[in-house]
Design a protein around this motif. Structure first.
Motif, PDB file in Angstrom:
ATOM      1  N   GLY A 270      -5.113  12.990 -33.369  1.00  0.00           N
ATOM      2  CA  GLY A 270      -4.477  14.273 -33.087  1.00  0.00           C
ATOM      3  C   GLY A 270      -5.304  15.164 -32.168  1.00  0.00           C
ATOM      4  O   GLY A 270      -5.123  16.380 -32.153  1.00  0.00           O
ATOM      5  N   THR A 271      -6.250  14.581 -31.446  1.00  0.00           N
ATOM      6  CA  THR A 271      -7.040  15.338 -30.463  1.00  0.00           C
ATOM      7  C   THR A 271      -7.192  14.490 -29.205  1.00  0.00           C
ATOM      8  O   THR A 271      -6.831  13.320 -29.193  1.00  0.00           O
ATOM      9  N   LYS A 272      -7.752  15.096 -28.173  1.00  0.00           N
ATOM     10  CA  LYS A 272      -8.081  14.318 -26.977  1.00  0.00           C
ATOM     11  C   LYS A 272      -9.255  13.398 -27.294  1.00  0.00           C
ATOM     12  O   LYS A 272     -10.065  13.700 -28.170  1.00  0.00           O
ATOM     13  N   VAL A 273      -9.322  12.289 -26.577  1.00  0.00           N
ATOM     14  CA  VAL A 273     -10.416  11.347 -26.811  1.00  0.00           C
ATOM     15  C   VAL A 273     -11.049  10.979 -25.477  1.00  0.00           C
ATOM     16  O   VAL A 273     -10.360  10.714 -24.494  1.00  0.00           O
ATOM     17  N   ASN A 274     -12.381  11.002 -25.469  1.00  0.00           N
ATOM     18  CA  ASN A 274     -13.124  10.516 -24.321  1.00  0.00           C
ATOM     19  C   ASN A 274     -13.787   9.222 -24.773  1.00  0.00           C
ATOM     20  O   ASN A 274     -14.738   9.236 -25.542  1.00  0.00           O
ATOM     21  N   LEU A 275     -13.221   8.089 -24.343  1.00  0.00           N
ATOM     22  CA  LEU A 275     -13.671   6.780 -24.844  1.00  0.00           C
ATOM     23  C   LEU A 275     -14.491   6.048 -23.797  1.00  0.00           C
ATOM     24  O   LEU A 275     -14.052   5.851 -22.670  1.00  0.00           O
ATOM     25  N   GLN A 276     -15.706   5.676 -24.185  1.00  0.00           N
ATOM     26  CA  GLN A 276     -16.544   4.890 -23.283  1.00  0.00           C
ATOM     27  C   GLN A 276     -16.790   3.527 -23.888  1.00  0.00           C
ATOM     28  O   GLN A 276     -17.191   3.415 -25.051  1.00  0.00           O
ATOM     29  N   LEU A 277     -16.535   2.473 -23.107  1.00  0.00           N
ATOM     30  CA  LEU A 277     -16.680   1.109 -23.623  1.00  0.00           C
ATOM     31  C   LEU A 277     -17.756   0.340 -22.870  1.00  0.00           C
ATOM     32  O   LEU A 277     -17.875   0.460 -21.650  1.00  0.00           O
ATOM     33  N   TRP A 278     -18.525  -0.439 -23.616  1.00  0.00           N
ATOM     34  CA  TRP A 278     -19.488  -1.351 -23.018  1.00  0.00           C
ATOM     35  C   TRP A 278     -19.165  -2.778 -23.460  1.00  0.00           C
ATOM     36  O   TRP A 278     -18.523  -2.956 -24.501  1.00  0.00           O
TER      37      TRP A 278
END
Ligand SMILES: Nc1nc2c(ncn2[C@@H]2O[C@H](COP(=O)(O)OP(=O)(O)OP(=O)(O)O)[C@@H](O)[C@H]2O)c(=O)[nH]1
Ligand SMILES: [Mg+2]
Length: 299
Positions: A270-278
């Motif tokens: 229910g919020t914005k997400v800043n997703l970083q993947l390695w």
């Protein structure tokens, strides 16, 4: 009289156990794909009815193991049977005969000595006459409390299933608050969502050789006073060549995985997400006990 209890959903891989779990709880608790061996842990989902609370436990699909990971998944599924009040044996209506995998599960059910309901899934795919023969074959093989044909994708038959479960459920209190619907942590839901995207976007052994670990999950406020989750996760795979496939040309595949996962996570949180993947290589993790312990039942 209020009734409550725990029920395991067991069956061969890919028969629709997790789809049924999500359908019963009306939330996405377990990831589902058309590939085998999707579920890796015992996942609880809580269903509240007027006169009962039922805790369902989804389990990894029974299959022929190729490595220690496979053995662990089968073990987790069978061990779940020990601690429950009843069992839903899920099978699919793909043929009128009982296959080898289902026969192995039937033997385990005999040992477990619990109340078992046979649930025949995917009835949307077959003719009714074939179903009658299949039910007869199963009834001759085991004394089920009930046999309920369903379709987990459209919900057909699931009301009857709840009625049959309530008949065999013991008297007891509500073990969980009404607002709770799973025992999965946010972190587990995040990792599973990412794994689902890899399973759906990639083929063959690449997605089966991965696991996901989240290093960071933190909520903060943006300058515009908007809530945002910073999430950092690593996808571990078993070969360097797999790493290349997961990252893709100019990083395009990883971007796609990230975008799809982020969209789901934003809905879920229910919020914005800043997703970083390695992406990292860990060659033998499928046989590494220190990693496999995460797929075992908590003792
Ligand atoms: N046609 C049809 N497909 C279904 C039904 N239920 C599930 N499926 C599909 O079957 C596939 C497997 O579903 P899952 O729920 O992931 O199966 P599972 O038993 O949890 O699989 P594992 O976790 O690997 O053991 C998915 O593609 C589902 O969409 C159904 O009632 N009808
Ligand atoms: Mg599953």
């Amino acid at each position: 009289m209020f009734k409550s209890g725990f029920g395991a959903i067991i069956g061969r891989t890919n028969v629709g156990k997790s789809t049924l779990l999500n359908c019963l709880v009306r939330e996405k608790v377990a990831i589902t794909t058309n590939k085998p061996q999707t579920t890796r842990t015992a996942i609880r989902a809580i269903v509240n009815n007027e006169n009962s609370q039922i805790i369902f436990i989804d389990t990894p699909g029974i299959h022929k193991p190729q490595n220690k990971l496979g053995e662990t998944l089968n073990e987790t599924a069978f061990q779940t049977l020990i601690e429950v009040d009843f069992i839903l044996f899920l099978t699919e209506a793909s043929s009128e005969k009982i296959g080898k995998g289902d026969s192995i599960i039937l033997e385990k059910l005999k040992e477990a000595k619990k109340k078992v309901i046979l649930v025949i899934n995917k009835i949307d795919l077959i003719k009714k006459t074939d179903l009658l023969e299949l039910i007869d074959n199963y009834k001759n093989a085991y004394p089920f409390e009930a046999v309920v044909p369903i379709s987990a994708t459209n919900g057909k038959g699931t009301k009857d299933l709840i009625k049959e479960i309530e008949k065999i459920l013991p008297e007891g209190p509500a073990y969980y608050d009404k607002e709770e619907y799973t025992d999965q942590t946010m972190r587990q839901l995040v990792e599973e969502t990412i794994r689902e995207k890899v399973l759906k976007l990639l083929q063959d052994e690449v997605p089966h050789g991965i696991y996901v670990e989240t290093e960071k999950m933190k909520k903060r406020e943006t300058k515009e006073k908007e809530e945002i989750y910073d999430i950092e996760s690593t996808i571990y795979c078993i070969r360097k060549s797999h790493k290349g496939i997961i990252i893709g040309k100019e990083g395009n595949m990883l971007k796609k995985i990230g975008t799809y996962a982020r969209q789901d996570l934003e809905k879920m949180l229910g919020t914005k997400v800043n997703l970083q993947l390695w992406v990292k290589v860990k060659e033998n993790w499928q046989d590494d006990e220190s990693i496999l312990k995460r797929f075992k039942l908590e003792q």
